[in-house]
Design a protein around this motif. Structure first.
Motif, PDB file in Angstrom:
ATOM      1  N   ARG A 175     -37.992 -31.633 -33.392  1.00  9.45           N
ATOM      2  CA  ARG A 175     -38.437 -31.603 -31.993  1.00  9.45           C
ATOM      3  C   ARG A 175     -39.281 -30.362 -31.753  1.00  9.45           C
ATOM      4  NH1 ARG A 175     -33.381 -34.207 -28.528  1.00  9.45           N
ATOM      5  NH2 ARG A 175     -32.929 -35.795 -30.113  1.00  9.45           N
ATOM      6  N   ILE A 214     -28.883 -32.851 -33.029  1.00  6.11           N
ATOM      7  CA  ILE A 214     -28.457 -32.107 -31.858  1.00  6.11           C
ATOM      8  C   ILE A 214     -27.017 -32.505 -31.521  1.00  6.11           C
ATOM      9  CG2 ILE A 214     -28.879 -31.721 -29.403  1.00  6.11           C
ATOM     10  CD1 ILE A 214     -31.697 -32.904 -31.572  1.00  6.11           C
ATOM     11  N   LYS A 239     -33.241 -31.139 -34.574  1.00  4.08           N
ATOM     12  CA  LYS A 239     -33.724 -30.137 -33.605  1.00  4.08           C
ATOM     13  C   LYS A 239     -35.047 -29.575 -34.076  1.00  4.08           C
ATOM     14  CE  LYS A 239     -30.077 -27.240 -33.346  1.00  4.08           C
ATOM     15  NZ  LYS A 239     -28.907 -28.065 -33.592  1.00  4.08           N
ATOM     16  N   ARG A 272     -24.568 -28.982 -28.595  1.00  2.00           N
ATOM     17  CA  ARG A 272     -24.474 -27.513 -28.489  1.00  2.00           C
ATOM     18  C   ARG A 272     -23.070 -27.133 -28.048  1.00  2.00           C
ATOM     19  NH1 ARG A 272     -30.305 -27.869 -27.683  1.00  2.00           N
ATOM     20  NH2 ARG A 272     -30.021 -29.106 -25.812  1.00  2.00           N
TER      21      ARG A 272
END
Lengths: 221, 640, 213
Positions: B582, B126, B579, B189
């Motif tokens: 998760r 991430i 990611k 992000r």
């Protein structure tokens, strides 16, 4: 530090599990709690016997309807959980006990209670039988029913230390059904007893120096 | 038990594995399987060394071995094996030996992961880092710090519209204006969350908060490599040895709840600081944290309300995954460092179980798998890839495996008898740290019972034989003398009492019945199980053979038994750097169905049966199926 | 005509049929209702004594309460007949967190028999409810009952609620129940405590009649 234990049957199994096997214990029956004046005398006698033979006497009790008020050891220290009774001990804190009773007063059982009731036939179900034998079933329903009427729920407090829970559950559920109570379980703890056994006497305990009497104020917060 | 004739721990025996010539020195009494493991060889191919499949046969060409016990003798007698054939899982070395191992035992690739370390596969972190080469502001380039960084990122990252956290901006300013306009920008992000000097990669922390131990792993977020790892005792232990006691403590008042949260957070912070030091990392590089643990531990860490977990119907506060800034937990790392807590499945089956499932691929593998994490509560998962059935549950196995309920039981610490085995017909034990015994820990208790069953000192119902030489009848019933006072560290006899055996029976029955019930609910039979995975700290030290032999784990004829160490920690690391992992965790939490065993009569019946000890069975019954008919008949008439 | 001694013994022996019959016979023979009541109270005291020395069990206590309640019902109209006016108003209840009512019911019945107007709030009564009832009824005597020591905190909270409401000076507070004694009374902040039902009635009488005096 030499320790001796004077305890109610209701907490003795769990206490023993936290103590070395060679610690002397004296156990009194659960049913004593309904005659606190008697209990006080018996406890004092037990304390007198243990007094001076050890450094500290651990009392497996709480305030217990004032039964422990006035108890005194001359030479040994005494430690007792700062709880109103065993239910507070197994629920883990005074606040938890108050919260639980404020939410909805309950008839509590623990493994110690179930074992005690089974061994000395002193539980409400046994009372029922006794009355039924003397006065007949109808009277028993009336009288013992009266006694149990205010309780709408039976709460079984389960601790990690408890074993063979199925047997307890059956007993508790049967009792709940007999006296028209909802059956509930709550997770509790023997942590207080562990700390007492390990000498970690923090603010949850009343530590009494030799010569001093236990007072009511010791238990009030 | 008698004193060993050859003191384990003194004599060194060199084991040579041919044809590769691999050598390893082990102490006398070690099994060939264990010796092989240490030499990097996998001598078992079937059950995993549990004593079920009979396929770990090796040939000892020179040297002395301890003679085989009854089970192994029976097995070997039934087959027409060449002399010198032994079962690696049972055979113990008595001197230096040479062993012919089949070529299939030499490993290919990554199979020998013993520590629960699964190679990081998915890597889509991430947090990403971009190296920026910036020009300092000037009269004709008076762009804001933000604009300068954003423009540079637009160029390298290939997308635009960046945000910058105020904390990151401060970080930028102080680094850049020290003269370093070449910097690493950490992003999450569209957000710039921190900066560091070039060459300083963003680092992540994976945490497994266990009831007894907290494991912390430092991972480079760019490479995925683990930089350092450490374990520390959970500081909450004085406030409750078991997790319910801690919940009770926290429920007593907001101050108490807060104090438990703060102490575990500070503990983790301190471990992070140590790991950073030893890896030459600064804490501002820590940009992402992933935490797992059981439901209670997560509630306490996040300071969530817990009173409702103590009363029926025992509901969690939050079971979904949680994302919060690290600063909310008092952790000052990179300005935009975030903490991700994995989701839990339900009730007390928590994020750690999800992490274990991920790490061991239980949600994806083609094998019908049973997964376990044994403790005061044992979490069990059964997944059938055929139907997609994915069931989990938690059984209260009680404190027996942590040393509770057994007269001389203790936690795994110095002086605990951790292993008990037979050598030459005598029982022997080893203690942690090799010091004089002061008690028996969980793995020792299981081993002891397995051995007592083997020598028929304990019958199927669990009764101690009063006629055995080492059994005495005390005031409170029969007791087996494990170590006499003269040998112990505290000068008292260490015994196993009849009541102790009962406690172990109850604990093992819960686990066995839990597994059996889930299998029945899944609609499969024990023979269908292909894999049994035992995770967790206790699971790593447990001897699975002993566990099977006493009926704590079912005997799966076609399964491989694996001990995988801290799989929860491994799962936390996976989720830390990816990611998609998760997202996978979320799916696992959604799909796995939590079973409340109390509702099933089959569980009660199973429990009642499972308290008994299994029949002593040699391996002949399994091997028999592989033998030609005539030998089978012989074997059957000769068996017990 | 049955003697008062016989009535006392019948109750002490938990002989329900005999006790009820003797009471009815005594009334029919014009024995003053108050004397009969006193005999019954003595019988109850005897039951309590036997319980303390372990001859009697809890169910025997309950049984005696049962019988006493029935006797009370028979005596009530006789006791009220003589009086024109009520002695005064009393608010009574078992405090919050406690649901035991047997002892409370005995006191309430005796108070009613002694011509008090009793506002019985039941069990598990929070402090606010006591305060509201006192305001509404204008009663100047409050009786708080509790069997558990947990009740002490609730009793204390109730007395404090009176303080907060500015009513403490105007209301006399008595407490009672198993573990209550002088010590508890002091800690809780009550004015007095009743060792048993008769004592409670005497206290109430004392407060209310002196107020009128």
């Amino acid at each position: 530090m030499r320790m001796k234990v004077i305890s109610c049957r209701v907490m003795i199994d769990e206490m023993r599990s936290f103590l070395p096997a060679d610690v002397e214990t004296e156990v009194l029956e659960i049913s004593r709690h309904i005659r606190p004046k008697q209990l006080k005398q018996e406890l004092q006698s037990a304390i007198d016997r243990a007094d001076g033979t050890c450094d500290v006497i651990l009392l497996g009790y709480g305030l217990c309807s004032n039964a422990v008020v006035g108890l005194r050891a001359r030479k040994s220290r005494m430690v007792v959980p700062k709880m109103h009774d065993c239910i507070g001990v197994f629920l883990g804190s005074h606040q938890a006990y108050v919260d639980e009773m404020n939410r909805e007063p309950a008839f509590f059982l623990t493994q110690g209670y179930v074992r005690g009731y089974l061994s000395d036939h002193s539980g409400p179900a046994d009372e029922f039988e006794k009355v039924a034998q003397r006065y007949g079933k109808e009277k028993a329903e009336k009288i013992v029913g009266e006694m149990m009427r205010p309780y709408k729920r039976l709460v079984y407090i389960k601790t990690v230390q408890a074993t063979d829970l199925e047997a307890d559950r059956q007993y508790a559920a049967a009792m709940a059904s007999k006296f028209n109570m909802r059956y509930e379980e709550k997770l509790g703890t023997s942590e207080l007893l562990r700390r007492m056994a390990e000498g970690k006497w923090d603010t949850d305990f009343v530590v009494v120096e030799p010569g001093r009497e236990i007072t009511l104020e010791d238990f009030l917060r | 038990m008698t004193k060993p004739e050859i003191e384990p721990g003194t004599a060194g025996c060199e084991v040579t594995f041919q044809p590769l010539g691999r050598r390893i020195v082990v102490t006398a009494g070690t099994t060939l399987l264990e010796a092989g493991r240490r030499a990097g060889l996998l001598l078992c191919g079937g059950c995993g060394g549990v004593g079920i499949c009979g396929r770990c046969r090796v040939s000892v060409s020179s040297g002395n071995m301890f003679p085989p016990d009854e089970e192994e003798r029976d097995f070997l007698a039934a087959g027409s094996y060449s002399p010198g054939t032994r079962l690696a899982c049972e055979a113990r070395v008595a001197s230096s030996v040479t062993v012919e191992a089949p070529l299939s035992s030499f490993p290919s690739g990554q199979r020998l992961q013993v520590e629960g370390d699964v190679a990081v596969t998915a890597h889509d972190p991430i947090v990403k880092a971009y190296q920026l080469q910036l020009c300092p502001p000037s009269l004709d380039d008076s762009r804001s710090d933000y604009r300068r960084v954003a423009d540079a990122l637009d160029a390298v990252a290939g997308h635009t519209d960046w945000e910058m956290l105020p904390g990151a901006a401060s970080c930028f300013s102080s680094l850049a204006r020290k003269g370093r306009w070449d910097l690493n920008a950490y992003t999450r992000r569209q957000q710039v969350i921190g900066f560091a000097n070039c060459g300083m990669n963003p680092v992540g922390v994976a945490v497994d908060v266990g009831c007894t131990k907290i494991a912390v792993y430092l991972v480079d977020l760019c490479t995925g490599a683990e930089l350092a790892a450490s374990g520390t005792p959970n500081p909450q232990i004085p406030y409750g040895e078991d997790l319910i006691s801690r919940l009770v403590y926290a429920a007593a008042s907001t101050e108490k709840a807060k104090s438990l949260a703060v102490m575990v957070r500070e503990c983790i912070l301190q471990v992070c600081a140590k790991l950073c030091d030893s890896s030459h990392i600064i804490k501002e590089q820590i940009a992402d944290i992933c935490v797992v643990g059981n439901t209670a531990m997560m509630h306490l860490l996040l300071n969530l309300p817990v009173a409702q977990l103590l009363s029926a119907p025992f509901v969690a506060s939050i079971d979904r995954d949680v994302d919060i800034p690290a600063s909310d937990l008092g952790w000052q790392f990179a300005p935009g460092a975030q903490v991700h807590v994995l989701p839990s499945i339900g009730g007390f089956v928590g994020a750690d179980h999800v992490a274990m499932i991920m790490a061991r691929n239980i949600d994806r593998c083609e094998k019908l798998t049973v997964g376990l994490d044994i403790g005061t509560n044992t979490e069990i998962v059964v997944r059938d890839p055929g139907t997609g059935s994915f069931l989990t549950t938690s059984v209260p196995s009680g404190p027996v495996f942590e040393g509770g309920h057994v007269s001389h039981g203790m936690r795994a610490a110095s002086g605990a008898i951790e292993k008990v085995y037979s050598l030459n017909g005598n029982l022997r034990y080893t203690t942690i740290d090799g010091t004089k015994p002061i008690g028996i820990c969980g793995s020792g208790t299981v081993d002891l019972l397995a051995e007592l069953r083997r020598i028929r000192c304990v019958d199927e119902r669990g009764h101690l034989s009063k006629t055995h030489a080492l059994v005495e009848s005390g005031r409170s019933g029969a007791r087996f003398l494990v170590a006499p006072a003269a040998d112990t560290g505290h000068g008292r006899d260490i015994v196993l009492t009849q009541q102790d055996i009962t406690q172990v029976q109850l604990a093992k029955a819960a686990i066995f019945a839990g597994i059996e019930t889930l299998l029945q609910l899944t609609g499969v039979s024990p023979d269908d199980v292909q894999q049994l995975v035992v995770a967790g700290a206790f699971g790593s030290y447990l001897d699975l053979r002993s566990a099977v032999s006493i009926g704590m784990l079912p005997r799966f004829q076609n399964a491989e038994y694996l001990q995988v160490g801290n799989a929860a920690g491994a799962g936390a690391k996976l989720a830390l750097v990816s990611k998609s992992e998760r997202e996978r965790a979320r799916k696992i939490a959604e799909k796995a169905k939590r079973i409340e065993l109390k509702q099933y009569a089959i569980f009660d019946r199973s429990m009642a049966r499972a308290t008994r000890f299994p029949e002593l069975r040699s391996l002949i019954s399994h091997a028999a199926s592989q033998l030609p008919v005539s030998v089978q008949d012989e074997a059957r008439s000769g068996s017990d | 005509m049955p003697s008062l001694e016989e009535i006392k013994n019948a109750l002490a022996e938990l002989n329900e049929d005999l006790a009820l019959q003797l009471v009815k016979d005594a009334l029919a023979a014009k024995t003053p209702a108050f004397d009969v009541l006193k005999a019954c109270q003595d019988g109850m005291t005897e039951v309590g004594r036997r319980f303390e020395c372990q001859d009697y069990f809890v169910s025997d206590l309950m049984m005696s309460g049962e019988i006493f309640k029935q006797i009370g019902a028979i005596l009530e109209p006789e006791l009220k007949a003589g009086e024109a006016q009520t002695v005064g108003k009393v608010v009574f209840g078992t405090v919050k967190g406690d649901i035991h009512d047997i002892g409370k019911d005995i006191v309430v019945n005796m108070l009613k028999s002694a011509n008090f107007e009793v506002i019985d709030l039941g069990v598990d009564v929070p402090p606010e409810k006591f305060v509201a009832a006192l305001k509404e009824s204008g009663a100047t005597v409050l009786g708080l009952s509790g069997l558990l020591t947990l009740a002490f905190d609730s009793m204390k909270a109730t007395v404090q609620a009176l303080q907060t409401a500015g009513m403490r000076e105007k209301v006399k507070v008595m407490i009672g129940g198993g573990p209550v004694d002088g010590n508890v009374c002091r800690v809780v902040g009550a004015d007095d405590w009743g060792a048993d039902a008769q004592h409670a009635v005497r206290l109430a009488k004392g407060w209310l009649t002196s107020a009128h005096a």
